[in-house]
Design an enzyme around this catalytic site. Sequence first.
Site, mmCIF file in Angstrom:
data_model
loop_
_atom_site.group_PDB
_atom_site.id
_atom_site.type_symbol
_atom_site.label_atom_id
_atom_site.label_comp_id
_atom_site.label_asym_id
_atom_site.label_seq_id
_atom_site.Cartn_x
_atom_site.Cartn_y
_atom_site.Cartn_z
ATOM 1 N N CYS A 61 0.889 -1.165 0.000
ATOM 2 C CA CYS A 61 0.000 0.000 0.000
ATOM 3 C C CYS A 61 0.922 1.207 0.000
ATOM 4 O O CYS A 61 1.561 1.503 1.012
ATOM 5 C CB CYS A 61 -0.914 0.020 1.218
ATOM 6 S SG CYS A 61 -1.965 1.494 1.229
ATOM 7 N N CYS A 64 -0.382 4.288 2.550
ATOM 8 C CA CYS A 64 -0.428 4.145 4.011
ATOM 9 C C CYS A 64 -0.201 2.682 4.360
ATOM 10 O O CYS A 64 0.899 2.175 4.202
ATOM 11 C CB CYS A 64 -1.740 4.677 4.572
ATOM 12 S SG CYS A 64 -3.195 3.920 3.826
ATOM 13 N N SER A 65 -1.244 1.997 4.798
ATOM 14 C CA SER A 65 -1.085 0.594 5.166
ATOM 15 C C SER A 65 -2.383 -0.185 4.964
ATOM 16 O O SER A 65 -2.776 -0.976 5.805
ATOM 17 C CB SER A 65 -0.610 0.473 6.613
ATOM 18 O OG SER A 65 -1.545 1.070 7.486
ATOM 19 N N CYS A 66 -3.068 0.047 3.850
ATOM 20 C CA CYS A 66 -4.297 -0.693 3.561
ATOM 21 C C CYS A 66 -3.970 -2.177 3.509
ATOM 22 O O CYS A 66 -3.003 -2.588 2.859
ATOM 23 C CB CYS A 66 -4.896 -0.225 2.238
ATOM 24 S SG CYS A 66 -5.453 1.485 2.287
#
Length: 159
Positions: A61, A64-66
């Site tokens: 991602c 961000c951190s999906c």
Amino acid sequence: EARSPLNGARIVARAWCDPAFKARLIADPKTACLEMGIDATSINEFVVLENTDKLRHMVVCTLCSCYPRAILGRPPDWYKSFNYRQRTVNDPRGVMREFGLVLPDDVEVRVHDSTADIRYLVLPLRPKGTDNLSAAELEKLITRDSMIGVMDALPAVPR
């Protein structure tokens, strides 16, 4: 605790053992997960990417951190790091090497960028020599990292 990489390992092991389930998982991942009592309905779009001998998938991602938490639990810290997010796009094979996965040059690597709208699960290759293993035994070979695509499933331990 119900949201952990074990959910993903159960899904992958069943796909390895049951070709009809594997086809349903790839065609409609949310419904296939529900068959196993795993609720992935909170994910807007959910895609299963099947690794082959000539094609490997890797997930990142970049914003961000999906991450598919319902399937893999909490993302590891390294997944959220700027270094991983940047290097996966620029040098995916280098990142894989750092995890211990060295692929032949004729294997294509595709990087998939998760977003708020789409999440991915990598269906790793089933390790050779595992035809006689049960789904429960196979689950032990499937790691979170193999379902992100930075490494393969663990090899079978000789009996």
